[in-house]
Motif scaffolding. Structure first.
Motif, PDB file in Angstrom:
ATOM      1  N   MET A   9     -13.064   0.807 -12.841  1.00  0.00           N
ATOM      2  CA  MET A   9     -11.830   0.620 -12.079  1.00  0.00           C
ATOM      3  C   MET A   9     -10.713   0.287 -13.064  1.00  0.00           C
ATOM      4  O   MET A   9     -10.952  -0.367 -14.072  1.00  0.00           O
ATOM      5  CB  MET A   9     -11.959  -0.555 -11.102  1.00  0.00           C
ATOM      6  N   PHE A  10      -9.500   0.747 -12.752  1.00  0.00           N
ATOM      7  CA  PHE A  10      -8.376   0.365 -13.598  1.00  0.00           C
ATOM      8  C   PHE A  10      -7.165  -0.111 -12.804  1.00  0.00           C
ATOM      9  O   PHE A  10      -6.170  -0.518 -13.383  1.00  0.00           O
ATOM     10  CB  PHE A  10      -7.985   1.475 -14.587  1.00  0.00           C
ATOM     11  N   SER A  11      -7.255  -0.106 -11.492  1.00  0.00           N
ATOM     12  CA  SER A  11      -6.247  -0.780 -10.677  1.00  0.00           C
ATOM     13  C   SER A  11      -6.905  -1.175  -9.366  1.00  0.00           C
ATOM     14  O   SER A  11      -7.872  -0.556  -8.931  1.00  0.00           O
ATOM     15  CB  SER A  11      -5.018   0.101 -10.432  1.00  0.00           C
ATOM     16  N   LEU A  12      -6.348  -2.234  -8.775  1.00  0.00           N
ATOM     17  CA  LEU A  12      -6.960  -2.791  -7.576  1.00  0.00           C
ATOM     18  C   LEU A  12      -5.916  -3.571  -6.801  1.00  0.00           C
ATOM     19  O   LEU A  12      -5.112  -4.292  -7.396  1.00  0.00           O
ATOM     20  CB  LEU A  12      -8.113  -3.724  -7.985  1.00  0.00           C
ATOM     21  N   VAL A  13      -5.947  -3.431  -5.481  1.00  0.00           N
ATOM     22  CA  VAL A  13      -5.150  -4.279  -4.597  1.00  0.00           C
ATOM     23  C   VAL A  13      -6.124  -5.280  -3.990  1.00  0.00           C
ATOM     24  O   VAL A  13      -7.087  -4.894  -3.324  1.00  0.00           O
ATOM     25  CB  VAL A  13      -4.442  -3.462  -3.491  1.00  0.00           C
ATOM     26  N   LEU A  69       0.826  -1.216   0.000  1.00  0.00           N
ATOM     27  CA  LEU A  69       0.000   0.000   0.000  1.00  0.00           C
ATOM     28  C   LEU A  69       0.858   1.262   0.000  1.00  0.00           C
ATOM     29  O   LEU A  69       0.483   2.265  -0.615  1.00  0.00           O
ATOM     30  CB  LEU A  69      -0.966  -0.004   1.185  1.00  0.00           C
ATOM     31  N   GLU A  70       2.004   1.207   0.645  1.00  0.00           N
ATOM     32  CA  GLU A  70       2.912   2.355   0.641  1.00  0.00           C
ATOM     33  C   GLU A  70       3.394   2.634  -0.792  1.00  0.00           C
ATOM     34  O   GLU A  70       3.417   3.780  -1.244  1.00  0.00           O
ATOM     35  CB  GLU A  70       4.094   2.085   1.573  1.00  0.00           C
ATOM     36  N   LYS A 100      -8.879   5.255  -4.074  1.00  0.00           N
ATOM     37  CA  LYS A 100     -10.174   5.145  -3.412  1.00  0.00           C
ATOM     38  C   LYS A 100     -10.194   3.834  -2.646  1.00  0.00           C
ATOM     39  O   LYS A 100      -9.348   2.985  -2.838  1.00  0.00           O
ATOM     40  CB  LYS A 100     -11.296   5.194  -4.442  1.00  0.00           C
ATOM     41  N   GLY A 101     -11.188   3.659  -1.796  1.00  0.00           N
ATOM     42  CA  GLY A 101     -11.366   2.407  -1.074  1.00  0.00           C
ATOM     43  C   GLY A 101     -10.472   2.296   0.146  1.00  0.00           C
ATOM     44  O   GLY A 101      -9.305   2.637   0.088  1.00  0.00           O
ATOM     45  N   LYS A 102     -11.043   1.813   1.241  1.00  0.00           N
ATOM     46  CA  LYS A 102     -10.266   1.645   2.468  1.00  0.00           C
ATOM     47  C   LYS A 102      -9.739   0.219   2.587  1.00  0.00           C
ATOM     48  O   LYS A 102      -8.556   0.018   2.752  1.00  0.00           O
ATOM     49  CB  LYS A 102     -11.119   1.995   3.676  1.00  0.00           C
ATOM     50  N   THR A 103     -10.628  -0.768   2.501  1.00  0.00           N
ATOM     51  CA  THR A 103     -10.186  -2.155   2.655  1.00  0.00           C
ATOM     52  C   THR A 103      -9.706  -2.769   1.347  1.00  0.00           C
ATOM     53  O   THR A 103      -8.866  -3.648   1.352  1.00  0.00           O
ATOM     54  CB  THR A 103     -11.308  -3.030   3.247  1.00  0.00           C
ATOM     55  N   MET A 104     -10.243  -2.319   0.238  1.00  0.00           N
ATOM     56  CA  MET A 104      -9.831  -2.795  -1.083  1.00  0.00           C
ATOM     57  C   MET A 104      -9.434  -1.576  -1.921  1.00  0.00           C
ATOM     58  O   MET A 104     -10.249  -1.042  -2.675  1.00  0.00           O
ATOM     59  CB  MET A 104     -10.961  -3.566  -1.771  1.00  0.00           C
TER      60      MET A 104
END
Length: 108
Positions: free
Chosen positions: A36-40, A7-8, A23-27
């Motif tokens: 969406m174009f990127s996601l952890v 995340l860093e 955007k997003g706190k947990t995801m």
């Protein structure tokens, strides 16, 4: 790599680009134009959505593997290999390509 480290890196690369924000706190994710174009994901992996042309380029350079989130293969996404996470410049380039791709799609 643990989640905090990922995340860093993700935050640093996203903040460096004025075209989008995390955007997003947990995801954590980025989106534009209704896509969406990127996601952890929960497995602490980063996926970026790319055009077919950019997917081929990515595959030739890094070996594109499918990105899976919640057991589903995410269409048009490539899994960012861990060694690439340390190269913020290249990572930023592919995030920008993901942004440009979703901006080329009809708005949602």
């Amino acid at each position: 790599m643990n989640r905090d480290e990922l995340l860093e890196i993700y935050d640093a690369v996203v903040v460096a680009n004025p075209n989008f924000q995390r955007k997003g706190k947990t995801m954590p994710y980025t989106s534009a134009n209704g896509y969406m174009f990127s996601l952890v994901n929960k497995a602490n992996e980063l996926g970026i959505r790319l055009s077919k042309e950019d997917q081929k380029e990515f595959d030739a350079s890094y070996g594109a593997k499918p990105f899976i989130s919640y057991g589903a293969t995410m269409r048009d996404y490539v899994l960012i290999p861990e060694p690439l996470l340390s190269d913020h410049e290249v990572l930023g380039k592919y995030l920008q390509k993901g942004f440009e791709y979703v901006m080329s799609l009809p708005p949602k």
